[in-house]
Design an enzyme around this catalytic site. Structure first.
Site, PDB file in Angstrom:
ATOM      1  N   ALA A   1      38.470  21.372  55.249  1.00 17.26           N
ATOM      2  CA  ALA A   1      39.489  22.142  54.543  1.00 17.26           C
ATOM      3  C   ALA A   1      39.142  22.285  53.063  1.00 17.26           C
ATOM      4  O   ALA A   1      38.661  21.347  52.430  1.00 17.26           O
ATOM      5  CB  ALA A   1      40.848  21.463  54.692  1.00 17.26           C
TER       6      ALA A   1
ATOM      7  N   HIS B   1      32.310  43.651  43.140  1.00 13.38           N
ATOM      8  CA  HIS B   1      31.636  44.284  42.003  1.00 13.38           C
ATOM      9  C   HIS B   1      30.280  43.626  41.774  1.00 13.38           C
ATOM     10  O   HIS B   1      30.058  42.485  42.162  1.00 13.38           O
ATOM     11  CB  HIS B   1      32.485  44.151  40.729  1.00 13.38           C
ATOM     12  CG  HIS B   1      33.822  44.802  40.863  1.00 13.38           C
ATOM     13  ND1 HIS B   1      34.010  46.148  40.731  1.00 13.38           N
ATOM     14  CD2 HIS B   1      35.035  44.277  41.147  1.00 13.38           C
ATOM     15  CE1 HIS B   1      35.284  46.437  40.917  1.00 13.38           C
ATOM     16  NE2 HIS B   1      35.927  45.316  41.179  1.00 13.38           N
TER      17      HIS B   1
END
Length: 195
Positions: free
Chosen positions: A170, A122
């Site tokens: 990570a 959006h």
């Protein structure tokens, strides 16, 4: 006997996935591409997915050292959207969602639970937040160079270029370009080492 049955089941998974993907003209698979488990492949009209020779797409927890929360997902849902994956990559339990273009080079390692997307669902719509739900966001291509290693749980945001040989630690959120042969970590990802 159990091992034999397991091999038969894995072979069937691979065959079903390959047939399912090859039947659509919007998907091109190179020689020796392997699917472990059932991936979600959603390539809509006018979009395309290309996977280079020898690449492994792993959506199966068995035999993989991390816990995969979901199978691999490839979604290109706007006309002209492209997902291009190079040769000899290993992609585990990762979502790749292209509005425009996501390019992954050769010999890349992408660990489970990572998200790579080139657009927002959006617009920010700060001038009319009540209408945000009715908007669609823009996009900026993502480019991942050759021999990049992306750790588990990484988010790669629109417009990012990751240079050859870089390592993304990570759990990182990558919002800026990453130089070649560097290591980045954190949210937002920042350099922690460089050759």
């Amino acid at each position: 006997m159990r091992l034999m049955m397991e091999k038969i089941i894995l072979g069937a998974y691979h065959l079903v996935m390959t047939i399912r993907v090859v039947l659509t003209a919007r998907v091109k698979i190179g020689h020796g591409v392997r699917f472990k488990g059932l991936s979600m492949v959603d390539i809509r009209a006018g979009a395309s997915l290309r996977i280079g020779d020898g690449t492994l797409i792993n959506s199966r927890n068995f035999g993989y050292h991390l816990n995969m929360f979901r199978p691999c997902k490839f979604l290109a849902d706007r006309p002209g959207a492209e997902i291009i994956i190079g040769k000899n990559c290993r992609i585990h339990g990762t979502c790749i969602h292209a509005y425009e273009r996501i390019t992954i080079g050769d010999n890349c390692l992408i660990a489970a639970n990572s998200q790579i997307f080139d657009g927002n669902g959006h617009s920010t719509s700060l001038d009319d937040v009540d209408n945000r739900i009715n908007t669609t966001g823009g996009s900026k291509p993502v480019t991942i160079g050759d021999s990049v290693w992306i750790g588990t749980g990484v988010n790669i945001l629109p417009g990012v270029t990751i240079g050859r040989g870089a390592i993304i630690a990570a759990g990182s959120v990558v919002k800026d370009d990453v130089p070649p042969l560097s290591v980045v970590a954190g949210n937002p990802a920042a350099p922690i080492a460089r050759r």
